[in-house]
Scaffold this motif. Structure first.
Motif, PDB file in Angstrom:
ATOM      1  N   GLY A  71      -4.043   0.411 -11.386  1.00 12.06           N
ATOM      2  CA  GLY A  71      -3.023  -0.151 -10.631  1.00 12.06           C
ATOM      3  C   GLY A  71      -1.798   1.352 -10.415  1.00 12.06           C
ATOM      4  O   GLY A  71      -0.979   0.993  -9.316  1.00 12.06           O
ATOM      5  N   HIS A  72      -1.798   2.042 -11.213  1.00 11.02           N
ATOM      6  CA  HIS A  72      -0.983   3.273 -10.967  1.00 11.02           C
ATOM      7  C   HIS A  72      -1.198   4.065  -9.772  1.00 11.02           C
ATOM      8  O   HIS A  72      -0.517   4.294  -8.901  1.00 11.02           O
ATOM      9  N   GLY A  73      -2.424   4.366  -9.622  1.00 14.17           N
ATOM     10  CA  GLY A  73      -2.996   5.035  -8.545  1.00 14.17           C
ATOM     11  C   GLY A  73      -2.901   4.415  -7.129  1.00 14.17           C
ATOM     12  O   GLY A  73      -2.511   4.847  -6.179  1.00 14.17           O
ATOM     13  N   ASP A  74      -2.892   2.898  -7.250  1.00 11.19           N
ATOM     14  CA  ASP A  74      -2.744   2.056  -6.014  1.00 11.19           C
ATOM     15  C   ASP A  74      -1.448   2.386  -5.661  1.00 11.19           C
ATOM     16  O   ASP A  74      -0.856   2.402  -4.666  1.00 11.19           O
ATOM     17  N   GLY A  75      -0.248   2.205  -6.639  1.00 18.54           N
ATOM     18  CA  GLY A  75       1.079   2.381  -6.310  1.00 18.54           C
ATOM     19  C   GLY A  75       1.612   3.567  -5.731  1.00 18.54           C
ATOM     20  O   GLY A  75       2.131   3.772  -4.748  1.00 18.54           O
ATOM     21  N   ARG A 137      -8.442  -5.104  -5.045  1.00 18.67           N
ATOM     22  CA  ARG A 137      -7.003  -5.374  -4.995  1.00 18.67           C
ATOM     23  C   ARG A 137      -6.228  -4.051  -4.531  1.00 18.67           C
ATOM     24  O   ARG A 137      -5.121  -4.441  -3.415  1.00 18.67           O
ATOM     25  N   SER A 138      -6.555  -3.022  -4.855  1.00 23.05           N
ATOM     26  CA  SER A 138      -5.810  -1.911  -4.087  1.00 23.05           C
ATOM     27  C   SER A 138      -6.382  -1.542  -2.528  1.00 23.05           C
ATOM     28  O   SER A 138      -5.369  -1.391  -1.973  1.00 23.05           O
ATOM     29  N   PHE A 139      -7.457  -1.879  -2.574  1.00 13.31           N
ATOM     30  CA  PHE A 139      -7.843  -1.681  -0.894  1.00 13.31           C
ATOM     31  C   PHE A 139      -6.944  -2.988  -0.063  1.00 13.31           C
ATOM     32  O   PHE A 139      -6.535  -2.533   1.039  1.00 13.31           O
ATOM     33  N   GLY A 140      -6.783  -4.094  -0.686  1.00 12.34           N
ATOM     34  CA  GLY A 140      -6.302  -5.131  -0.191  1.00 12.34           C
ATOM     35  C   GLY A 140      -4.623  -4.831   0.045  1.00 12.34           C
ATOM     36  O   GLY A 140      -4.496  -5.165   1.110  1.00 12.34           O
ATOM     37  N   HIS A 141      -4.277  -4.229  -0.789  1.00 14.71           N
ATOM     38  CA  HIS A 141      -2.810  -3.826  -0.756  1.00 14.71           C
ATOM     39  C   HIS A 141      -2.553  -2.747   0.457  1.00 14.71           C
ATOM     40  O   HIS A 141      -1.545  -3.111   1.058  1.00 14.71           O
ATOM     41  N   TRP A 142      -3.488  -1.949   0.351  1.00 10.83           N
ATOM     42  CA  TRP A 142      -3.101  -1.025   1.330  1.00 10.83           C
ATOM     43  C   TRP A 142      -3.466  -1.288   2.839  1.00 10.83           C
ATOM     44  O   TRP A 142      -2.646  -1.021   3.994  1.00 10.83           O
ATOM     45  N   GLN A 143      -4.283  -2.374   2.774  1.00 15.92           N
ATOM     46  CA  GLN A 143      -4.724  -2.950   4.263  1.00 15.92           C
ATOM     47  C   GLN A 143      -3.291  -3.708   4.732  1.00 15.92           C
ATOM     48  O   GLN A 143      -3.189  -3.910   5.873  1.00 15.92           O
ATOM     49  N   GLU A 144      -2.892  -4.377   3.727  1.00 12.81           N
ATOM     50  CA  GLU A 144      -1.737  -5.229   4.059  1.00 12.81           C
ATOM     51  C   GLU A 144      -0.642  -4.403   4.622  1.00 12.81           C
ATOM     52  O   GLU A 144       0.254  -4.906   5.466  1.00 12.81           O
ATOM     53  N   LEU A 163      -7.787  -5.007  12.104  1.00 16.68           N
ATOM     54  CA  LEU A 163      -7.869  -3.822  12.510  1.00 16.68           C
ATOM     55  C   LEU A 163      -7.197  -2.954  11.224  1.00 16.68           C
ATOM     56  O   LEU A 163      -7.897  -1.922  10.920  1.00 16.68           O
ATOM     57  N   ALA A 164      -6.595  -3.573  10.581  1.00 14.90           N
ATOM     58  CA  ALA A 164      -6.104  -2.732   9.172  1.00 14.90           C
ATOM     59  C   ALA A 164      -7.369  -2.698   8.189  1.00 14.90           C
ATOM     60  O   ALA A 164      -7.251  -1.468   7.824  1.00 14.90           O
ATOM     61  N   VAL A 165      -8.247  -3.467   8.087  1.00 15.60           N
ATOM     62  CA  VAL A 165      -9.441  -3.225   7.347  1.00 15.60           C
ATOM     63  C   VAL A 165     -10.087  -1.937   7.953  1.00 15.60           C
ATOM     64  O   VAL A 165     -10.725  -1.009   7.218  1.00 15.60           O
ATOM     65  N   THR A 166     -10.259  -1.871   9.462  1.00 19.95           N
ATOM     66  CA  THR A 166     -11.002  -0.591  10.101  1.00 19.95           C
ATOM     67  C   THR A 166     -10.352   0.450   9.949  1.00 19.95           C
ATOM     68  O   THR A 166     -10.643   1.435   9.369  1.00 19.95           O
TER      69      THR A 166
END
Length: 206
Positions: A71-75, A137-144, A163-166
């Motif tokens: 979660g920290h790395g995600d942020g 969850r991290s990948f989903g956060h960045w995609q959003e 496109l965000a997934v790509t």
């Protein structure tokens, strides 16, 4: 009462500092070597903590700490990504700029600090469901974050999501390749071609 309150506050601050060091240290070590290659003894030593404090803050032990570290790395990655995407109002140019920012950061770390969750994500698949879910969850956060930028440029919601997934998948792969080859080129080329792709979806005049 005042002295007791001050003592309690200092204790809480010290505990918060210890927990933060554990999470940050775990995030850094896992970024470089993954979950399995991060020994608890090394983690505690580098965090200037104790084994008892680790289990005090994370009763579930190393795995619970690892989820917090992801979660920290995600942020941290999201903060970098958001700043890069905000650097240009044009989504296509912003995507290319993002690749450049990632390339510069990777080179500045001597090619060590790639994606904060990739190493752990790969080894957690089918084995460590809590870690796998945290990485997802991290990948989903960045995609959003990317999808929001694309929607703001006038791209329809469904296309923006795809496109965000790509974009994230391509940047992830390019970052790993840049790490292995110790070269900015894979990321810069990925950014250039993603920019063209995004530009082809952006309505004229936006």
């Amino acid at each position: 009462m005042a002295a007791t309150a001050v003592t309690r506050q200092k204790k809480q601050q010290a505990e918060a500092g210890t927990r933060e060091r554990l999470v940050r240290t775990a995030s850094r070590l896992m970024q470089h070597g993954g979950y399995e290659s991060t020994p608890v003894k090394q983690l505690v030593r580098e965090a200037e903590a104790t084994l008892g404090s680790l289990y005090h803050f994370f009763p579930g032990g190393k795995q619970e700490l690892a989820v917090a570290a992801i979660g920290h790395g995600d942020g941290e990655f999201a903060q970098m990504l958001r700043a890069a995407l905000d650097s240009d109002p044009d989504a296509a140019r912003a995507i290319e700029a993002t690749a450049g920012v990632l390339a510069d950061a990777l080179a500045a770390s001597d090619w060590r600090d790639g994606c904060p969750v990739t190493a752990t994500a790969l080894e957690s698949v089918g084995r460590l469901p809590e870690l796998q879910e945290a990485c997802a969850r991290s990948f989903g956060h960045w995609q959003e974050l990317v999808a929001a930028k694309l929607r703001a440029s006038g791209i329809e919601e469904a296309e923006a999501a795809d496109l965000a997934v790509t974009v994230i998948a391509t940047l992830e792969g390019a970052e790993m390749t840049s790490q292995v080859t110790r070269s900015r080129t894979p990321l810069l080329l990925a950014g250039r071609h993603l920019s063209r792709l995004v530009g082809s979806y952006t309505p004229a005049g936006t």
